[in-house]
Design a protein around this motif. Structure first.
Motif, PDB file in Angstrom:
ATOM      1  N   GLU A  14       0.834  -1.202   0.000  1.00  0.00           N
ATOM      2  CA  GLU A  14       0.000   0.000   0.000  1.00  0.00           C
ATOM      3  C   GLU A  14       0.868   1.251   0.000  1.00  0.00           C
ATOM      4  N   VAL A  15       0.459   2.240  -0.806  1.00  0.00           N
ATOM      5  CA  VAL A  15       1.138   3.532  -0.848  1.00  0.00           C
ATOM      6  C   VAL A  15       0.092   4.631  -0.729  1.00  0.00           C
ATOM      7  N   ARG A  16       0.358   5.573   0.166  1.00  0.00           N
ATOM      8  CA  ARG A  16      -0.500   6.750   0.324  1.00  0.00           C
ATOM      9  C   ARG A  16       0.335   7.984  -0.007  1.00  0.00           C
ATOM     10  N   LEU A  29       7.476   3.483  -8.141  1.00  0.00           N
ATOM     11  CA  LEU A  29       6.239   2.705  -8.039  1.00  0.00           C
ATOM     12  C   LEU A  29       6.157   1.624  -9.112  1.00  0.00           C
ATOM     13  N   LEU A  35       2.222  -4.097  -5.105  1.00  0.00           N
ATOM     14  CA  LEU A  35       1.373  -2.968  -4.735  1.00  0.00           C
ATOM     15  C   LEU A  35      -0.087  -3.269  -5.070  1.00  0.00           C
ATOM     16  N   THR A  37      -2.789  -1.341  -3.126  1.00  0.00           N
ATOM     17  CA  THR A  37      -3.609  -0.198  -2.727  1.00  0.00           C
ATOM     18  C   THR A  37      -2.856   1.095  -3.000  1.00  0.00           C
ATOM     19  N   LEU A  38      -3.501   2.006  -3.720  1.00  0.00           N
ATOM     20  CA  LEU A  38      -2.904   3.303  -4.028  1.00  0.00           C
ATOM     21  C   LEU A  38      -3.892   4.397  -3.651  1.00  0.00           C
ATOM     22  N   ARG A  39      -3.468   5.272  -2.731  1.00  0.00           N
ATOM     23  CA  ARG A  39      -4.310   6.378  -2.276  1.00  0.00           C
ATOM     24  C   ARG A  39      -3.584   7.688  -2.583  1.00  0.00           C
ATOM     25  N   ILE A  40      -4.238   8.578  -3.326  1.00  0.00           N
ATOM     26  CA  ILE A  40      -3.644   9.854  -3.722  1.00  0.00           C
ATOM     27  C   ILE A  40      -4.555  10.971  -3.236  1.00  0.00           C
ATOM     28  N   VAL A  55       2.322   3.138 -12.466  1.00  0.00           N
ATOM     29  CA  VAL A  55       1.709   1.989 -11.799  1.00  0.00           C
ATOM     30  C   VAL A  55       1.540   0.883 -12.829  1.00  0.00           C
ATOM     31  N   ILE A  59      -4.297  -3.142  -9.375  1.00  0.00           N
ATOM     32  CA  ILE A  59      -4.654  -2.514  -8.105  1.00  0.00           C
ATOM     33  C   ILE A  59      -6.013  -3.044  -7.651  1.00  0.00           C
ATOM     34  N   LEU A  62      -8.200   1.771  -5.203  1.00  0.00           N
ATOM     35  CA  LEU A  62      -7.710   3.027  -5.780  1.00  0.00           C
ATOM     36  C   LEU A  62      -8.528   4.182  -5.227  1.00  0.00           C
TER      37      LEU A  62
END
Length: 202
Positions: A14-16, A29, A35, A37-40, A55, A59, A62
């Motif tokens: 997971e990356v935030r 990335l 990976l 989970t990706l939160r922007i 990416v 995922i 998202l």
């Protein structure tokens, strides 16, 4: 700090990313093979640079919130993630362009296993109704409708159509306050037991 993620490329799930400008460091990335989970959140308009090419894996979750969204890069992620995508949170720009139609079409054709869908600034449309009716595993749905100045009678028709296609798996429905006057219409035409889980929010 971002480049330091390379040491975790085989384990990171997971990356935030929040409150920052997107630059070349985010190339890392690409090599985070696990990976999921990706939160922007609150990034500048170059957020599309992350979604476009950086990416490379599929995922399952998202989130893109408070960012300038260009639909085409998101469409690429949706098509790539396909049946693995289960949670999607998008805050759109309130624009009714052809590109957003492409986004809904990509969701409909590529991502049938979504169980959690939260979209802000979305216009009621035939494409939206068709998308939701096809999400037969959907459990949570939150929609903040884009205020497009639609006439009352037409909106009533859309609410009825929307109510009738809600998946039986749905457990919670959140709608923005502008639809509160149509609560009775929604519930009377809904086959899903939502009376204890229908929420209108501001």
């Amino acid at each position: 700090m971002i480049s330091a993620l390379e040491s975790q490329k085989n384990s990171l799930q997971e990356v935030r990313i929040g409150f920052c400008a997107i630059n070349e460091e985010f190339e890392v990335l690409k090599i985070c093979k696990n990976l999921e989970t990706l939160r922007i959140l609150n990034c500048d308009q170059t957020v599309s640079k992350i979604l476009d090419h950086k990416v490379s894996n599929k995922i399952s979750t998202l989130e893109v919130i408070c960012c300038q969204i260009y639909p085409q890069p998101i469409v690429l992620v949706l098509e790539k993630s396909g049946i693995l995508l289960q949670r999607l949170i998008l805050e759109l720009n309130g624009d009714d362009s052809h590109e957003y139609t492409l986004l809904l079409e990509a969701l409909k054709s590529s991502c049938p296993n979504i169980i959690y869908l939260d979209i802000s600034n979305i216009k009621f449309s035939t494409q939206l109704v068709e998308l939701i009716s096809g999400l037969q595993k959907l459990q949570f749905l939150s929609l903040w409708r884009y205020n497009d100045g639609i006439q009352d009678e037409e909106l009533k028709k859309q609410v009825i159509q929307f109510s009738e296609i809600l998946p039986l798996t749905l457990q919670k429905l959140e709608l923005d306050y502008s639809l509160m006057p149509y609560e009775d219409i929604l519930l009377n035409h809904c086959n899903v037991p939502l009376k204890k889980s229908l929420v209108f929010f501001y």
